[in-house]
Design an enzyme around this catalytic site. Sequence first.
Site, PDB file in Angstrom:
ATOM      1  N   ASP A   1       0.963  -0.901  -0.170  1.00 41.32           N
ATOM      2  CA  ASP A   1       0.251  -0.260  -0.050  1.00 41.32           C
ATOM      3  C   ASP A   1       0.526   1.260  -0.218  1.00 41.32           C
ATOM      4  O   ASP A   1       2.356   1.050   0.653  1.00 41.32           O
ATOM      5  CB  ASP A   1      -0.626  -0.359   1.496  1.00 41.32           C
ATOM      6  CG  ASP A   1      -2.414   1.216   0.989  1.00 41.32           C
ATOM      7  OD1 ASP A   1      -3.192   0.001   0.577  1.00 41.32           O
ATOM      8  OD2 ASP A   1      -1.786   2.320   1.312  1.00 41.32           O
TER       9      ASP A   1
ATOM     10  N   ASN B   1     -12.612  -3.554   3.158  1.00 36.66           N
ATOM     11  CA  ASN B   1     -13.938  -2.696   2.949  1.00 36.66           C
ATOM     12  C   ASN B   1     -14.849  -3.095   2.200  1.00 36.66           C
ATOM     13  O   ASN B   1     -14.068  -3.548   1.020  1.00 36.66           O
ATOM     14  CB  ASN B   1     -13.561  -1.224   3.276  1.00 36.66           C
ATOM     15  CG  ASN B   1     -12.767  -1.000   4.579  1.00 36.66           C
ATOM     16  OD1 ASN B   1     -12.459  -1.730   5.461  1.00 36.66           O
ATOM     17  ND2 ASN B   1     -11.399   0.020   3.982  1.00 36.66           N
TER      18      ASN B   1
ATOM     19  N   SER C   1     -12.489   2.647  -0.970  1.00 35.47           N
ATOM     20  CA  SER C   1     -12.025   3.777  -1.700  1.00 35.47           C
ATOM     21  C   SER C   1     -11.834   3.302  -3.457  1.00 35.47           C
ATOM     22  O   SER C   1     -11.269   4.595  -4.492  1.00 35.47           O
ATOM     23  CB  SER C   1     -11.067   4.804  -1.167  1.00 35.47           C
ATOM     24  OG  SER C   1      -9.777   4.283  -1.311  1.00 35.47           O
ATOM     25  N   VAL C   2     -11.248   1.716  -3.821  1.00 31.54           N
ATOM     26  CA  VAL C   2     -10.655   1.736  -4.660  1.00 31.54           C
ATOM     27  C   VAL C   2     -12.014   0.729  -4.974  1.00 31.54           C
ATOM     28  O   VAL C   2     -12.142  -0.445  -3.958  1.00 31.54           O
ATOM     29  CB  VAL C   2      -9.569   1.092  -4.906  1.00 31.54           C
ATOM     30  CG1 VAL C   2      -8.868   0.403  -6.075  1.00 31.54           C
ATOM     31  CG2 VAL C   2      -8.952   2.121  -4.665  1.00 31.54           C
TER      32      VAL C   2
ATOM     33  N   HIS D   1      -9.755  -5.975  -2.560  1.00 30.88           N
ATOM     34  CA  HIS D   1      -8.261  -5.636  -2.257  1.00 30.88           C
ATOM     35  C   HIS D   1      -8.534  -6.233  -0.796  1.00 30.88           C
ATOM     36  O   HIS D   1      -9.505  -5.618   0.944  1.00 30.88           O
ATOM     37  CB  HIS D   1      -8.030  -4.408  -2.582  1.00 30.88           C
ATOM     38  CG  HIS D   1      -8.505  -3.573  -1.206  1.00 30.88           C
ATOM     39  ND1 HIS D   1      -9.544  -2.089  -2.525  1.00 30.88           N
ATOM     40  CD2 HIS D   1      -8.546  -2.263  -0.903  1.00 30.88           C
ATOM     41  CE1 HIS D   1     -10.228  -1.492  -2.193  1.00 30.88           C
ATOM     42  NE2 HIS D   1      -8.968  -1.837  -0.783  1.00 30.88           N
TER      43      HIS D   1
ATOM     44  N   HIS E   1      -6.525  -5.844   2.626  1.00 34.26           N
ATOM     45  CA  HIS E   1      -5.339  -5.662   3.450  1.00 34.26           C
ATOM     46  C   HIS E   1      -4.853  -6.449   4.005  1.00 34.26           C
ATOM     47  O   HIS E   1      -5.924  -6.851   5.488  1.00 34.26           O
ATOM     48  CB  HIS E   1      -5.773  -4.384   4.492  1.00 34.26           C
ATOM     49  CG  HIS E   1      -6.875  -3.520   3.659  1.00 34.26           C
ATOM     50  ND1 HIS E   1      -5.573  -2.107   3.086  1.00 34.26           N
ATOM     51  CD2 HIS E   1      -8.192  -3.113   3.020  1.00 34.26           C
ATOM     52  CE1 HIS E   1      -6.762  -0.766   2.875  1.00 34.26           C
ATOM     53  NE2 HIS E   1      -7.924  -1.616   2.688  1.00 34.26           N
TER      54      HIS E   1
HETATM   55  P1  5GP Z   1     -10.063   1.144   0.823  1.00 31.20           P
HETATM   56  O1  5GP Z   1     -10.183   2.684   0.967  1.00 31.20           O
HETATM   57  O2  5GP Z   1     -10.457   0.983  -0.864  1.00 31.20           O
HETATM   58  O3  5GP Z   1     -10.314  -0.011   1.920  1.00 31.20           O
HETATM   59  O4  5GP Z   1      -8.451   1.027   0.337  1.00 31.20           O
HETATM   60  C1  5GP Z   1      -7.727   1.523  -0.795  1.00 31.20           C
HETATM   61  C2  5GP Z   1      -6.121   0.989  -0.973  1.00 31.20           C
HETATM   62  O5  5GP Z   1      -5.863   0.750  -1.937  1.00 31.20           O
HETATM   63  C3  5GP Z   1      -5.393   2.488   0.141  1.00 31.20           C
HETATM   64  O6  5GP Z   1      -5.266   1.988   0.954  1.00 31.20           O
HETATM   65  C4  5GP Z   1      -5.008   3.392  -0.589  1.00 31.20           C
HETATM   66  O7  5GP Z   1      -3.479   3.570   0.177  1.00 31.20           O
HETATM   67  C5  5GP Z   1      -4.742   2.110  -1.468  1.00 31.20           C
HETATM   68  N1  5GP Z   1      -3.821   2.258  -2.806  1.00 31.20           N
HETATM   69  C6  5GP Z   1      -4.802   3.683  -3.324  1.00 31.20           C
HETATM   70  N2  5GP Z   1      -4.572   3.769  -4.266  1.00 31.20           N
HETATM   71  C7  5GP Z   1      -3.369   3.139  -4.687  1.00 31.20           C
HETATM   72  C8  5GP Z   1      -1.884   2.670  -5.563  1.00 31.20           C
HETATM   73  O8  5GP Z   1      -2.042   3.165  -7.172  1.00 31.20           O
HETATM   74  N3  5GP Z   1      -1.555   2.319  -5.243  1.00 31.20           N
HETATM   75  C9  5GP Z   1      -1.112   1.356  -4.235  1.00 31.20           C
HETATM   76  N4  5GP Z   1       0.160   0.690  -4.109  1.00 31.20           N
HETATM   77  N5  5GP Z   1      -2.154   1.918  -3.258  1.00 31.20           N
HETATM   78  C10 5GP Z   1      -3.332   2.073  -4.358  1.00 31.20           C
END
Ligand code: 5GP
Length: 113
Positions: free
Chosen positions: A32, A86, A94-95, A99, A101
């Site tokens: 991350d 999430n 957010s993506v 995924h 973690h």
């Molecule tokens: P979420 O908030 O969807 O549970 O987690 C998304 C995660 O993706 C976040 O922890 C954020 O830091 C990570 N992230 C977002 N964009 C990128 C990217 O372009 N590369 C990497 N390696 N991590 C990313």
Amino acid sequence: MSASECIFCRIASGEIPADVVYRDDDVVAFRDTNPQAPTHVLVIPRRHVPSAHELDDAALTAALFAAMQRIADDQGLGDGYRVVTNVGPAAGQSVPHLHFHLLGGRTLGWPPG
Ligand code: 5GP
Ligand code: ZN
């Protein structure tokens, strides 16, 4: 969402660079960019699945967990680690590409926020 619009599809294909720690035919894992623990790896399916709520492929689910077990071993997380996914905006996703973690390397508090 098409693969060309999805940042994690683009990482899975190699189009966008990432610090990849594991890859196989179905799964890619990379660090991350905003780590929340000394080890913070994102484990994703290569194919686009929006979230765990749409994950209905038993073989892919098994492949994801097998990858996480192996990464935890490779990263030396024998003392314990956390797997979090999430789902949806209220949970902070957010993506919109599934995924997990994988967090470890420090004592992790509970409950999460
Ligand atoms: P979420 O908030 O969807 O549970 O987690 C998304 C995660 O993706 C976040 O922890 C954020 O830091 C990570 N992230 C977002 N964009 C990128 C990217 O372009 N590369 C990497 N390696 N991590 C990313
Ligand atoms: Zn995607």
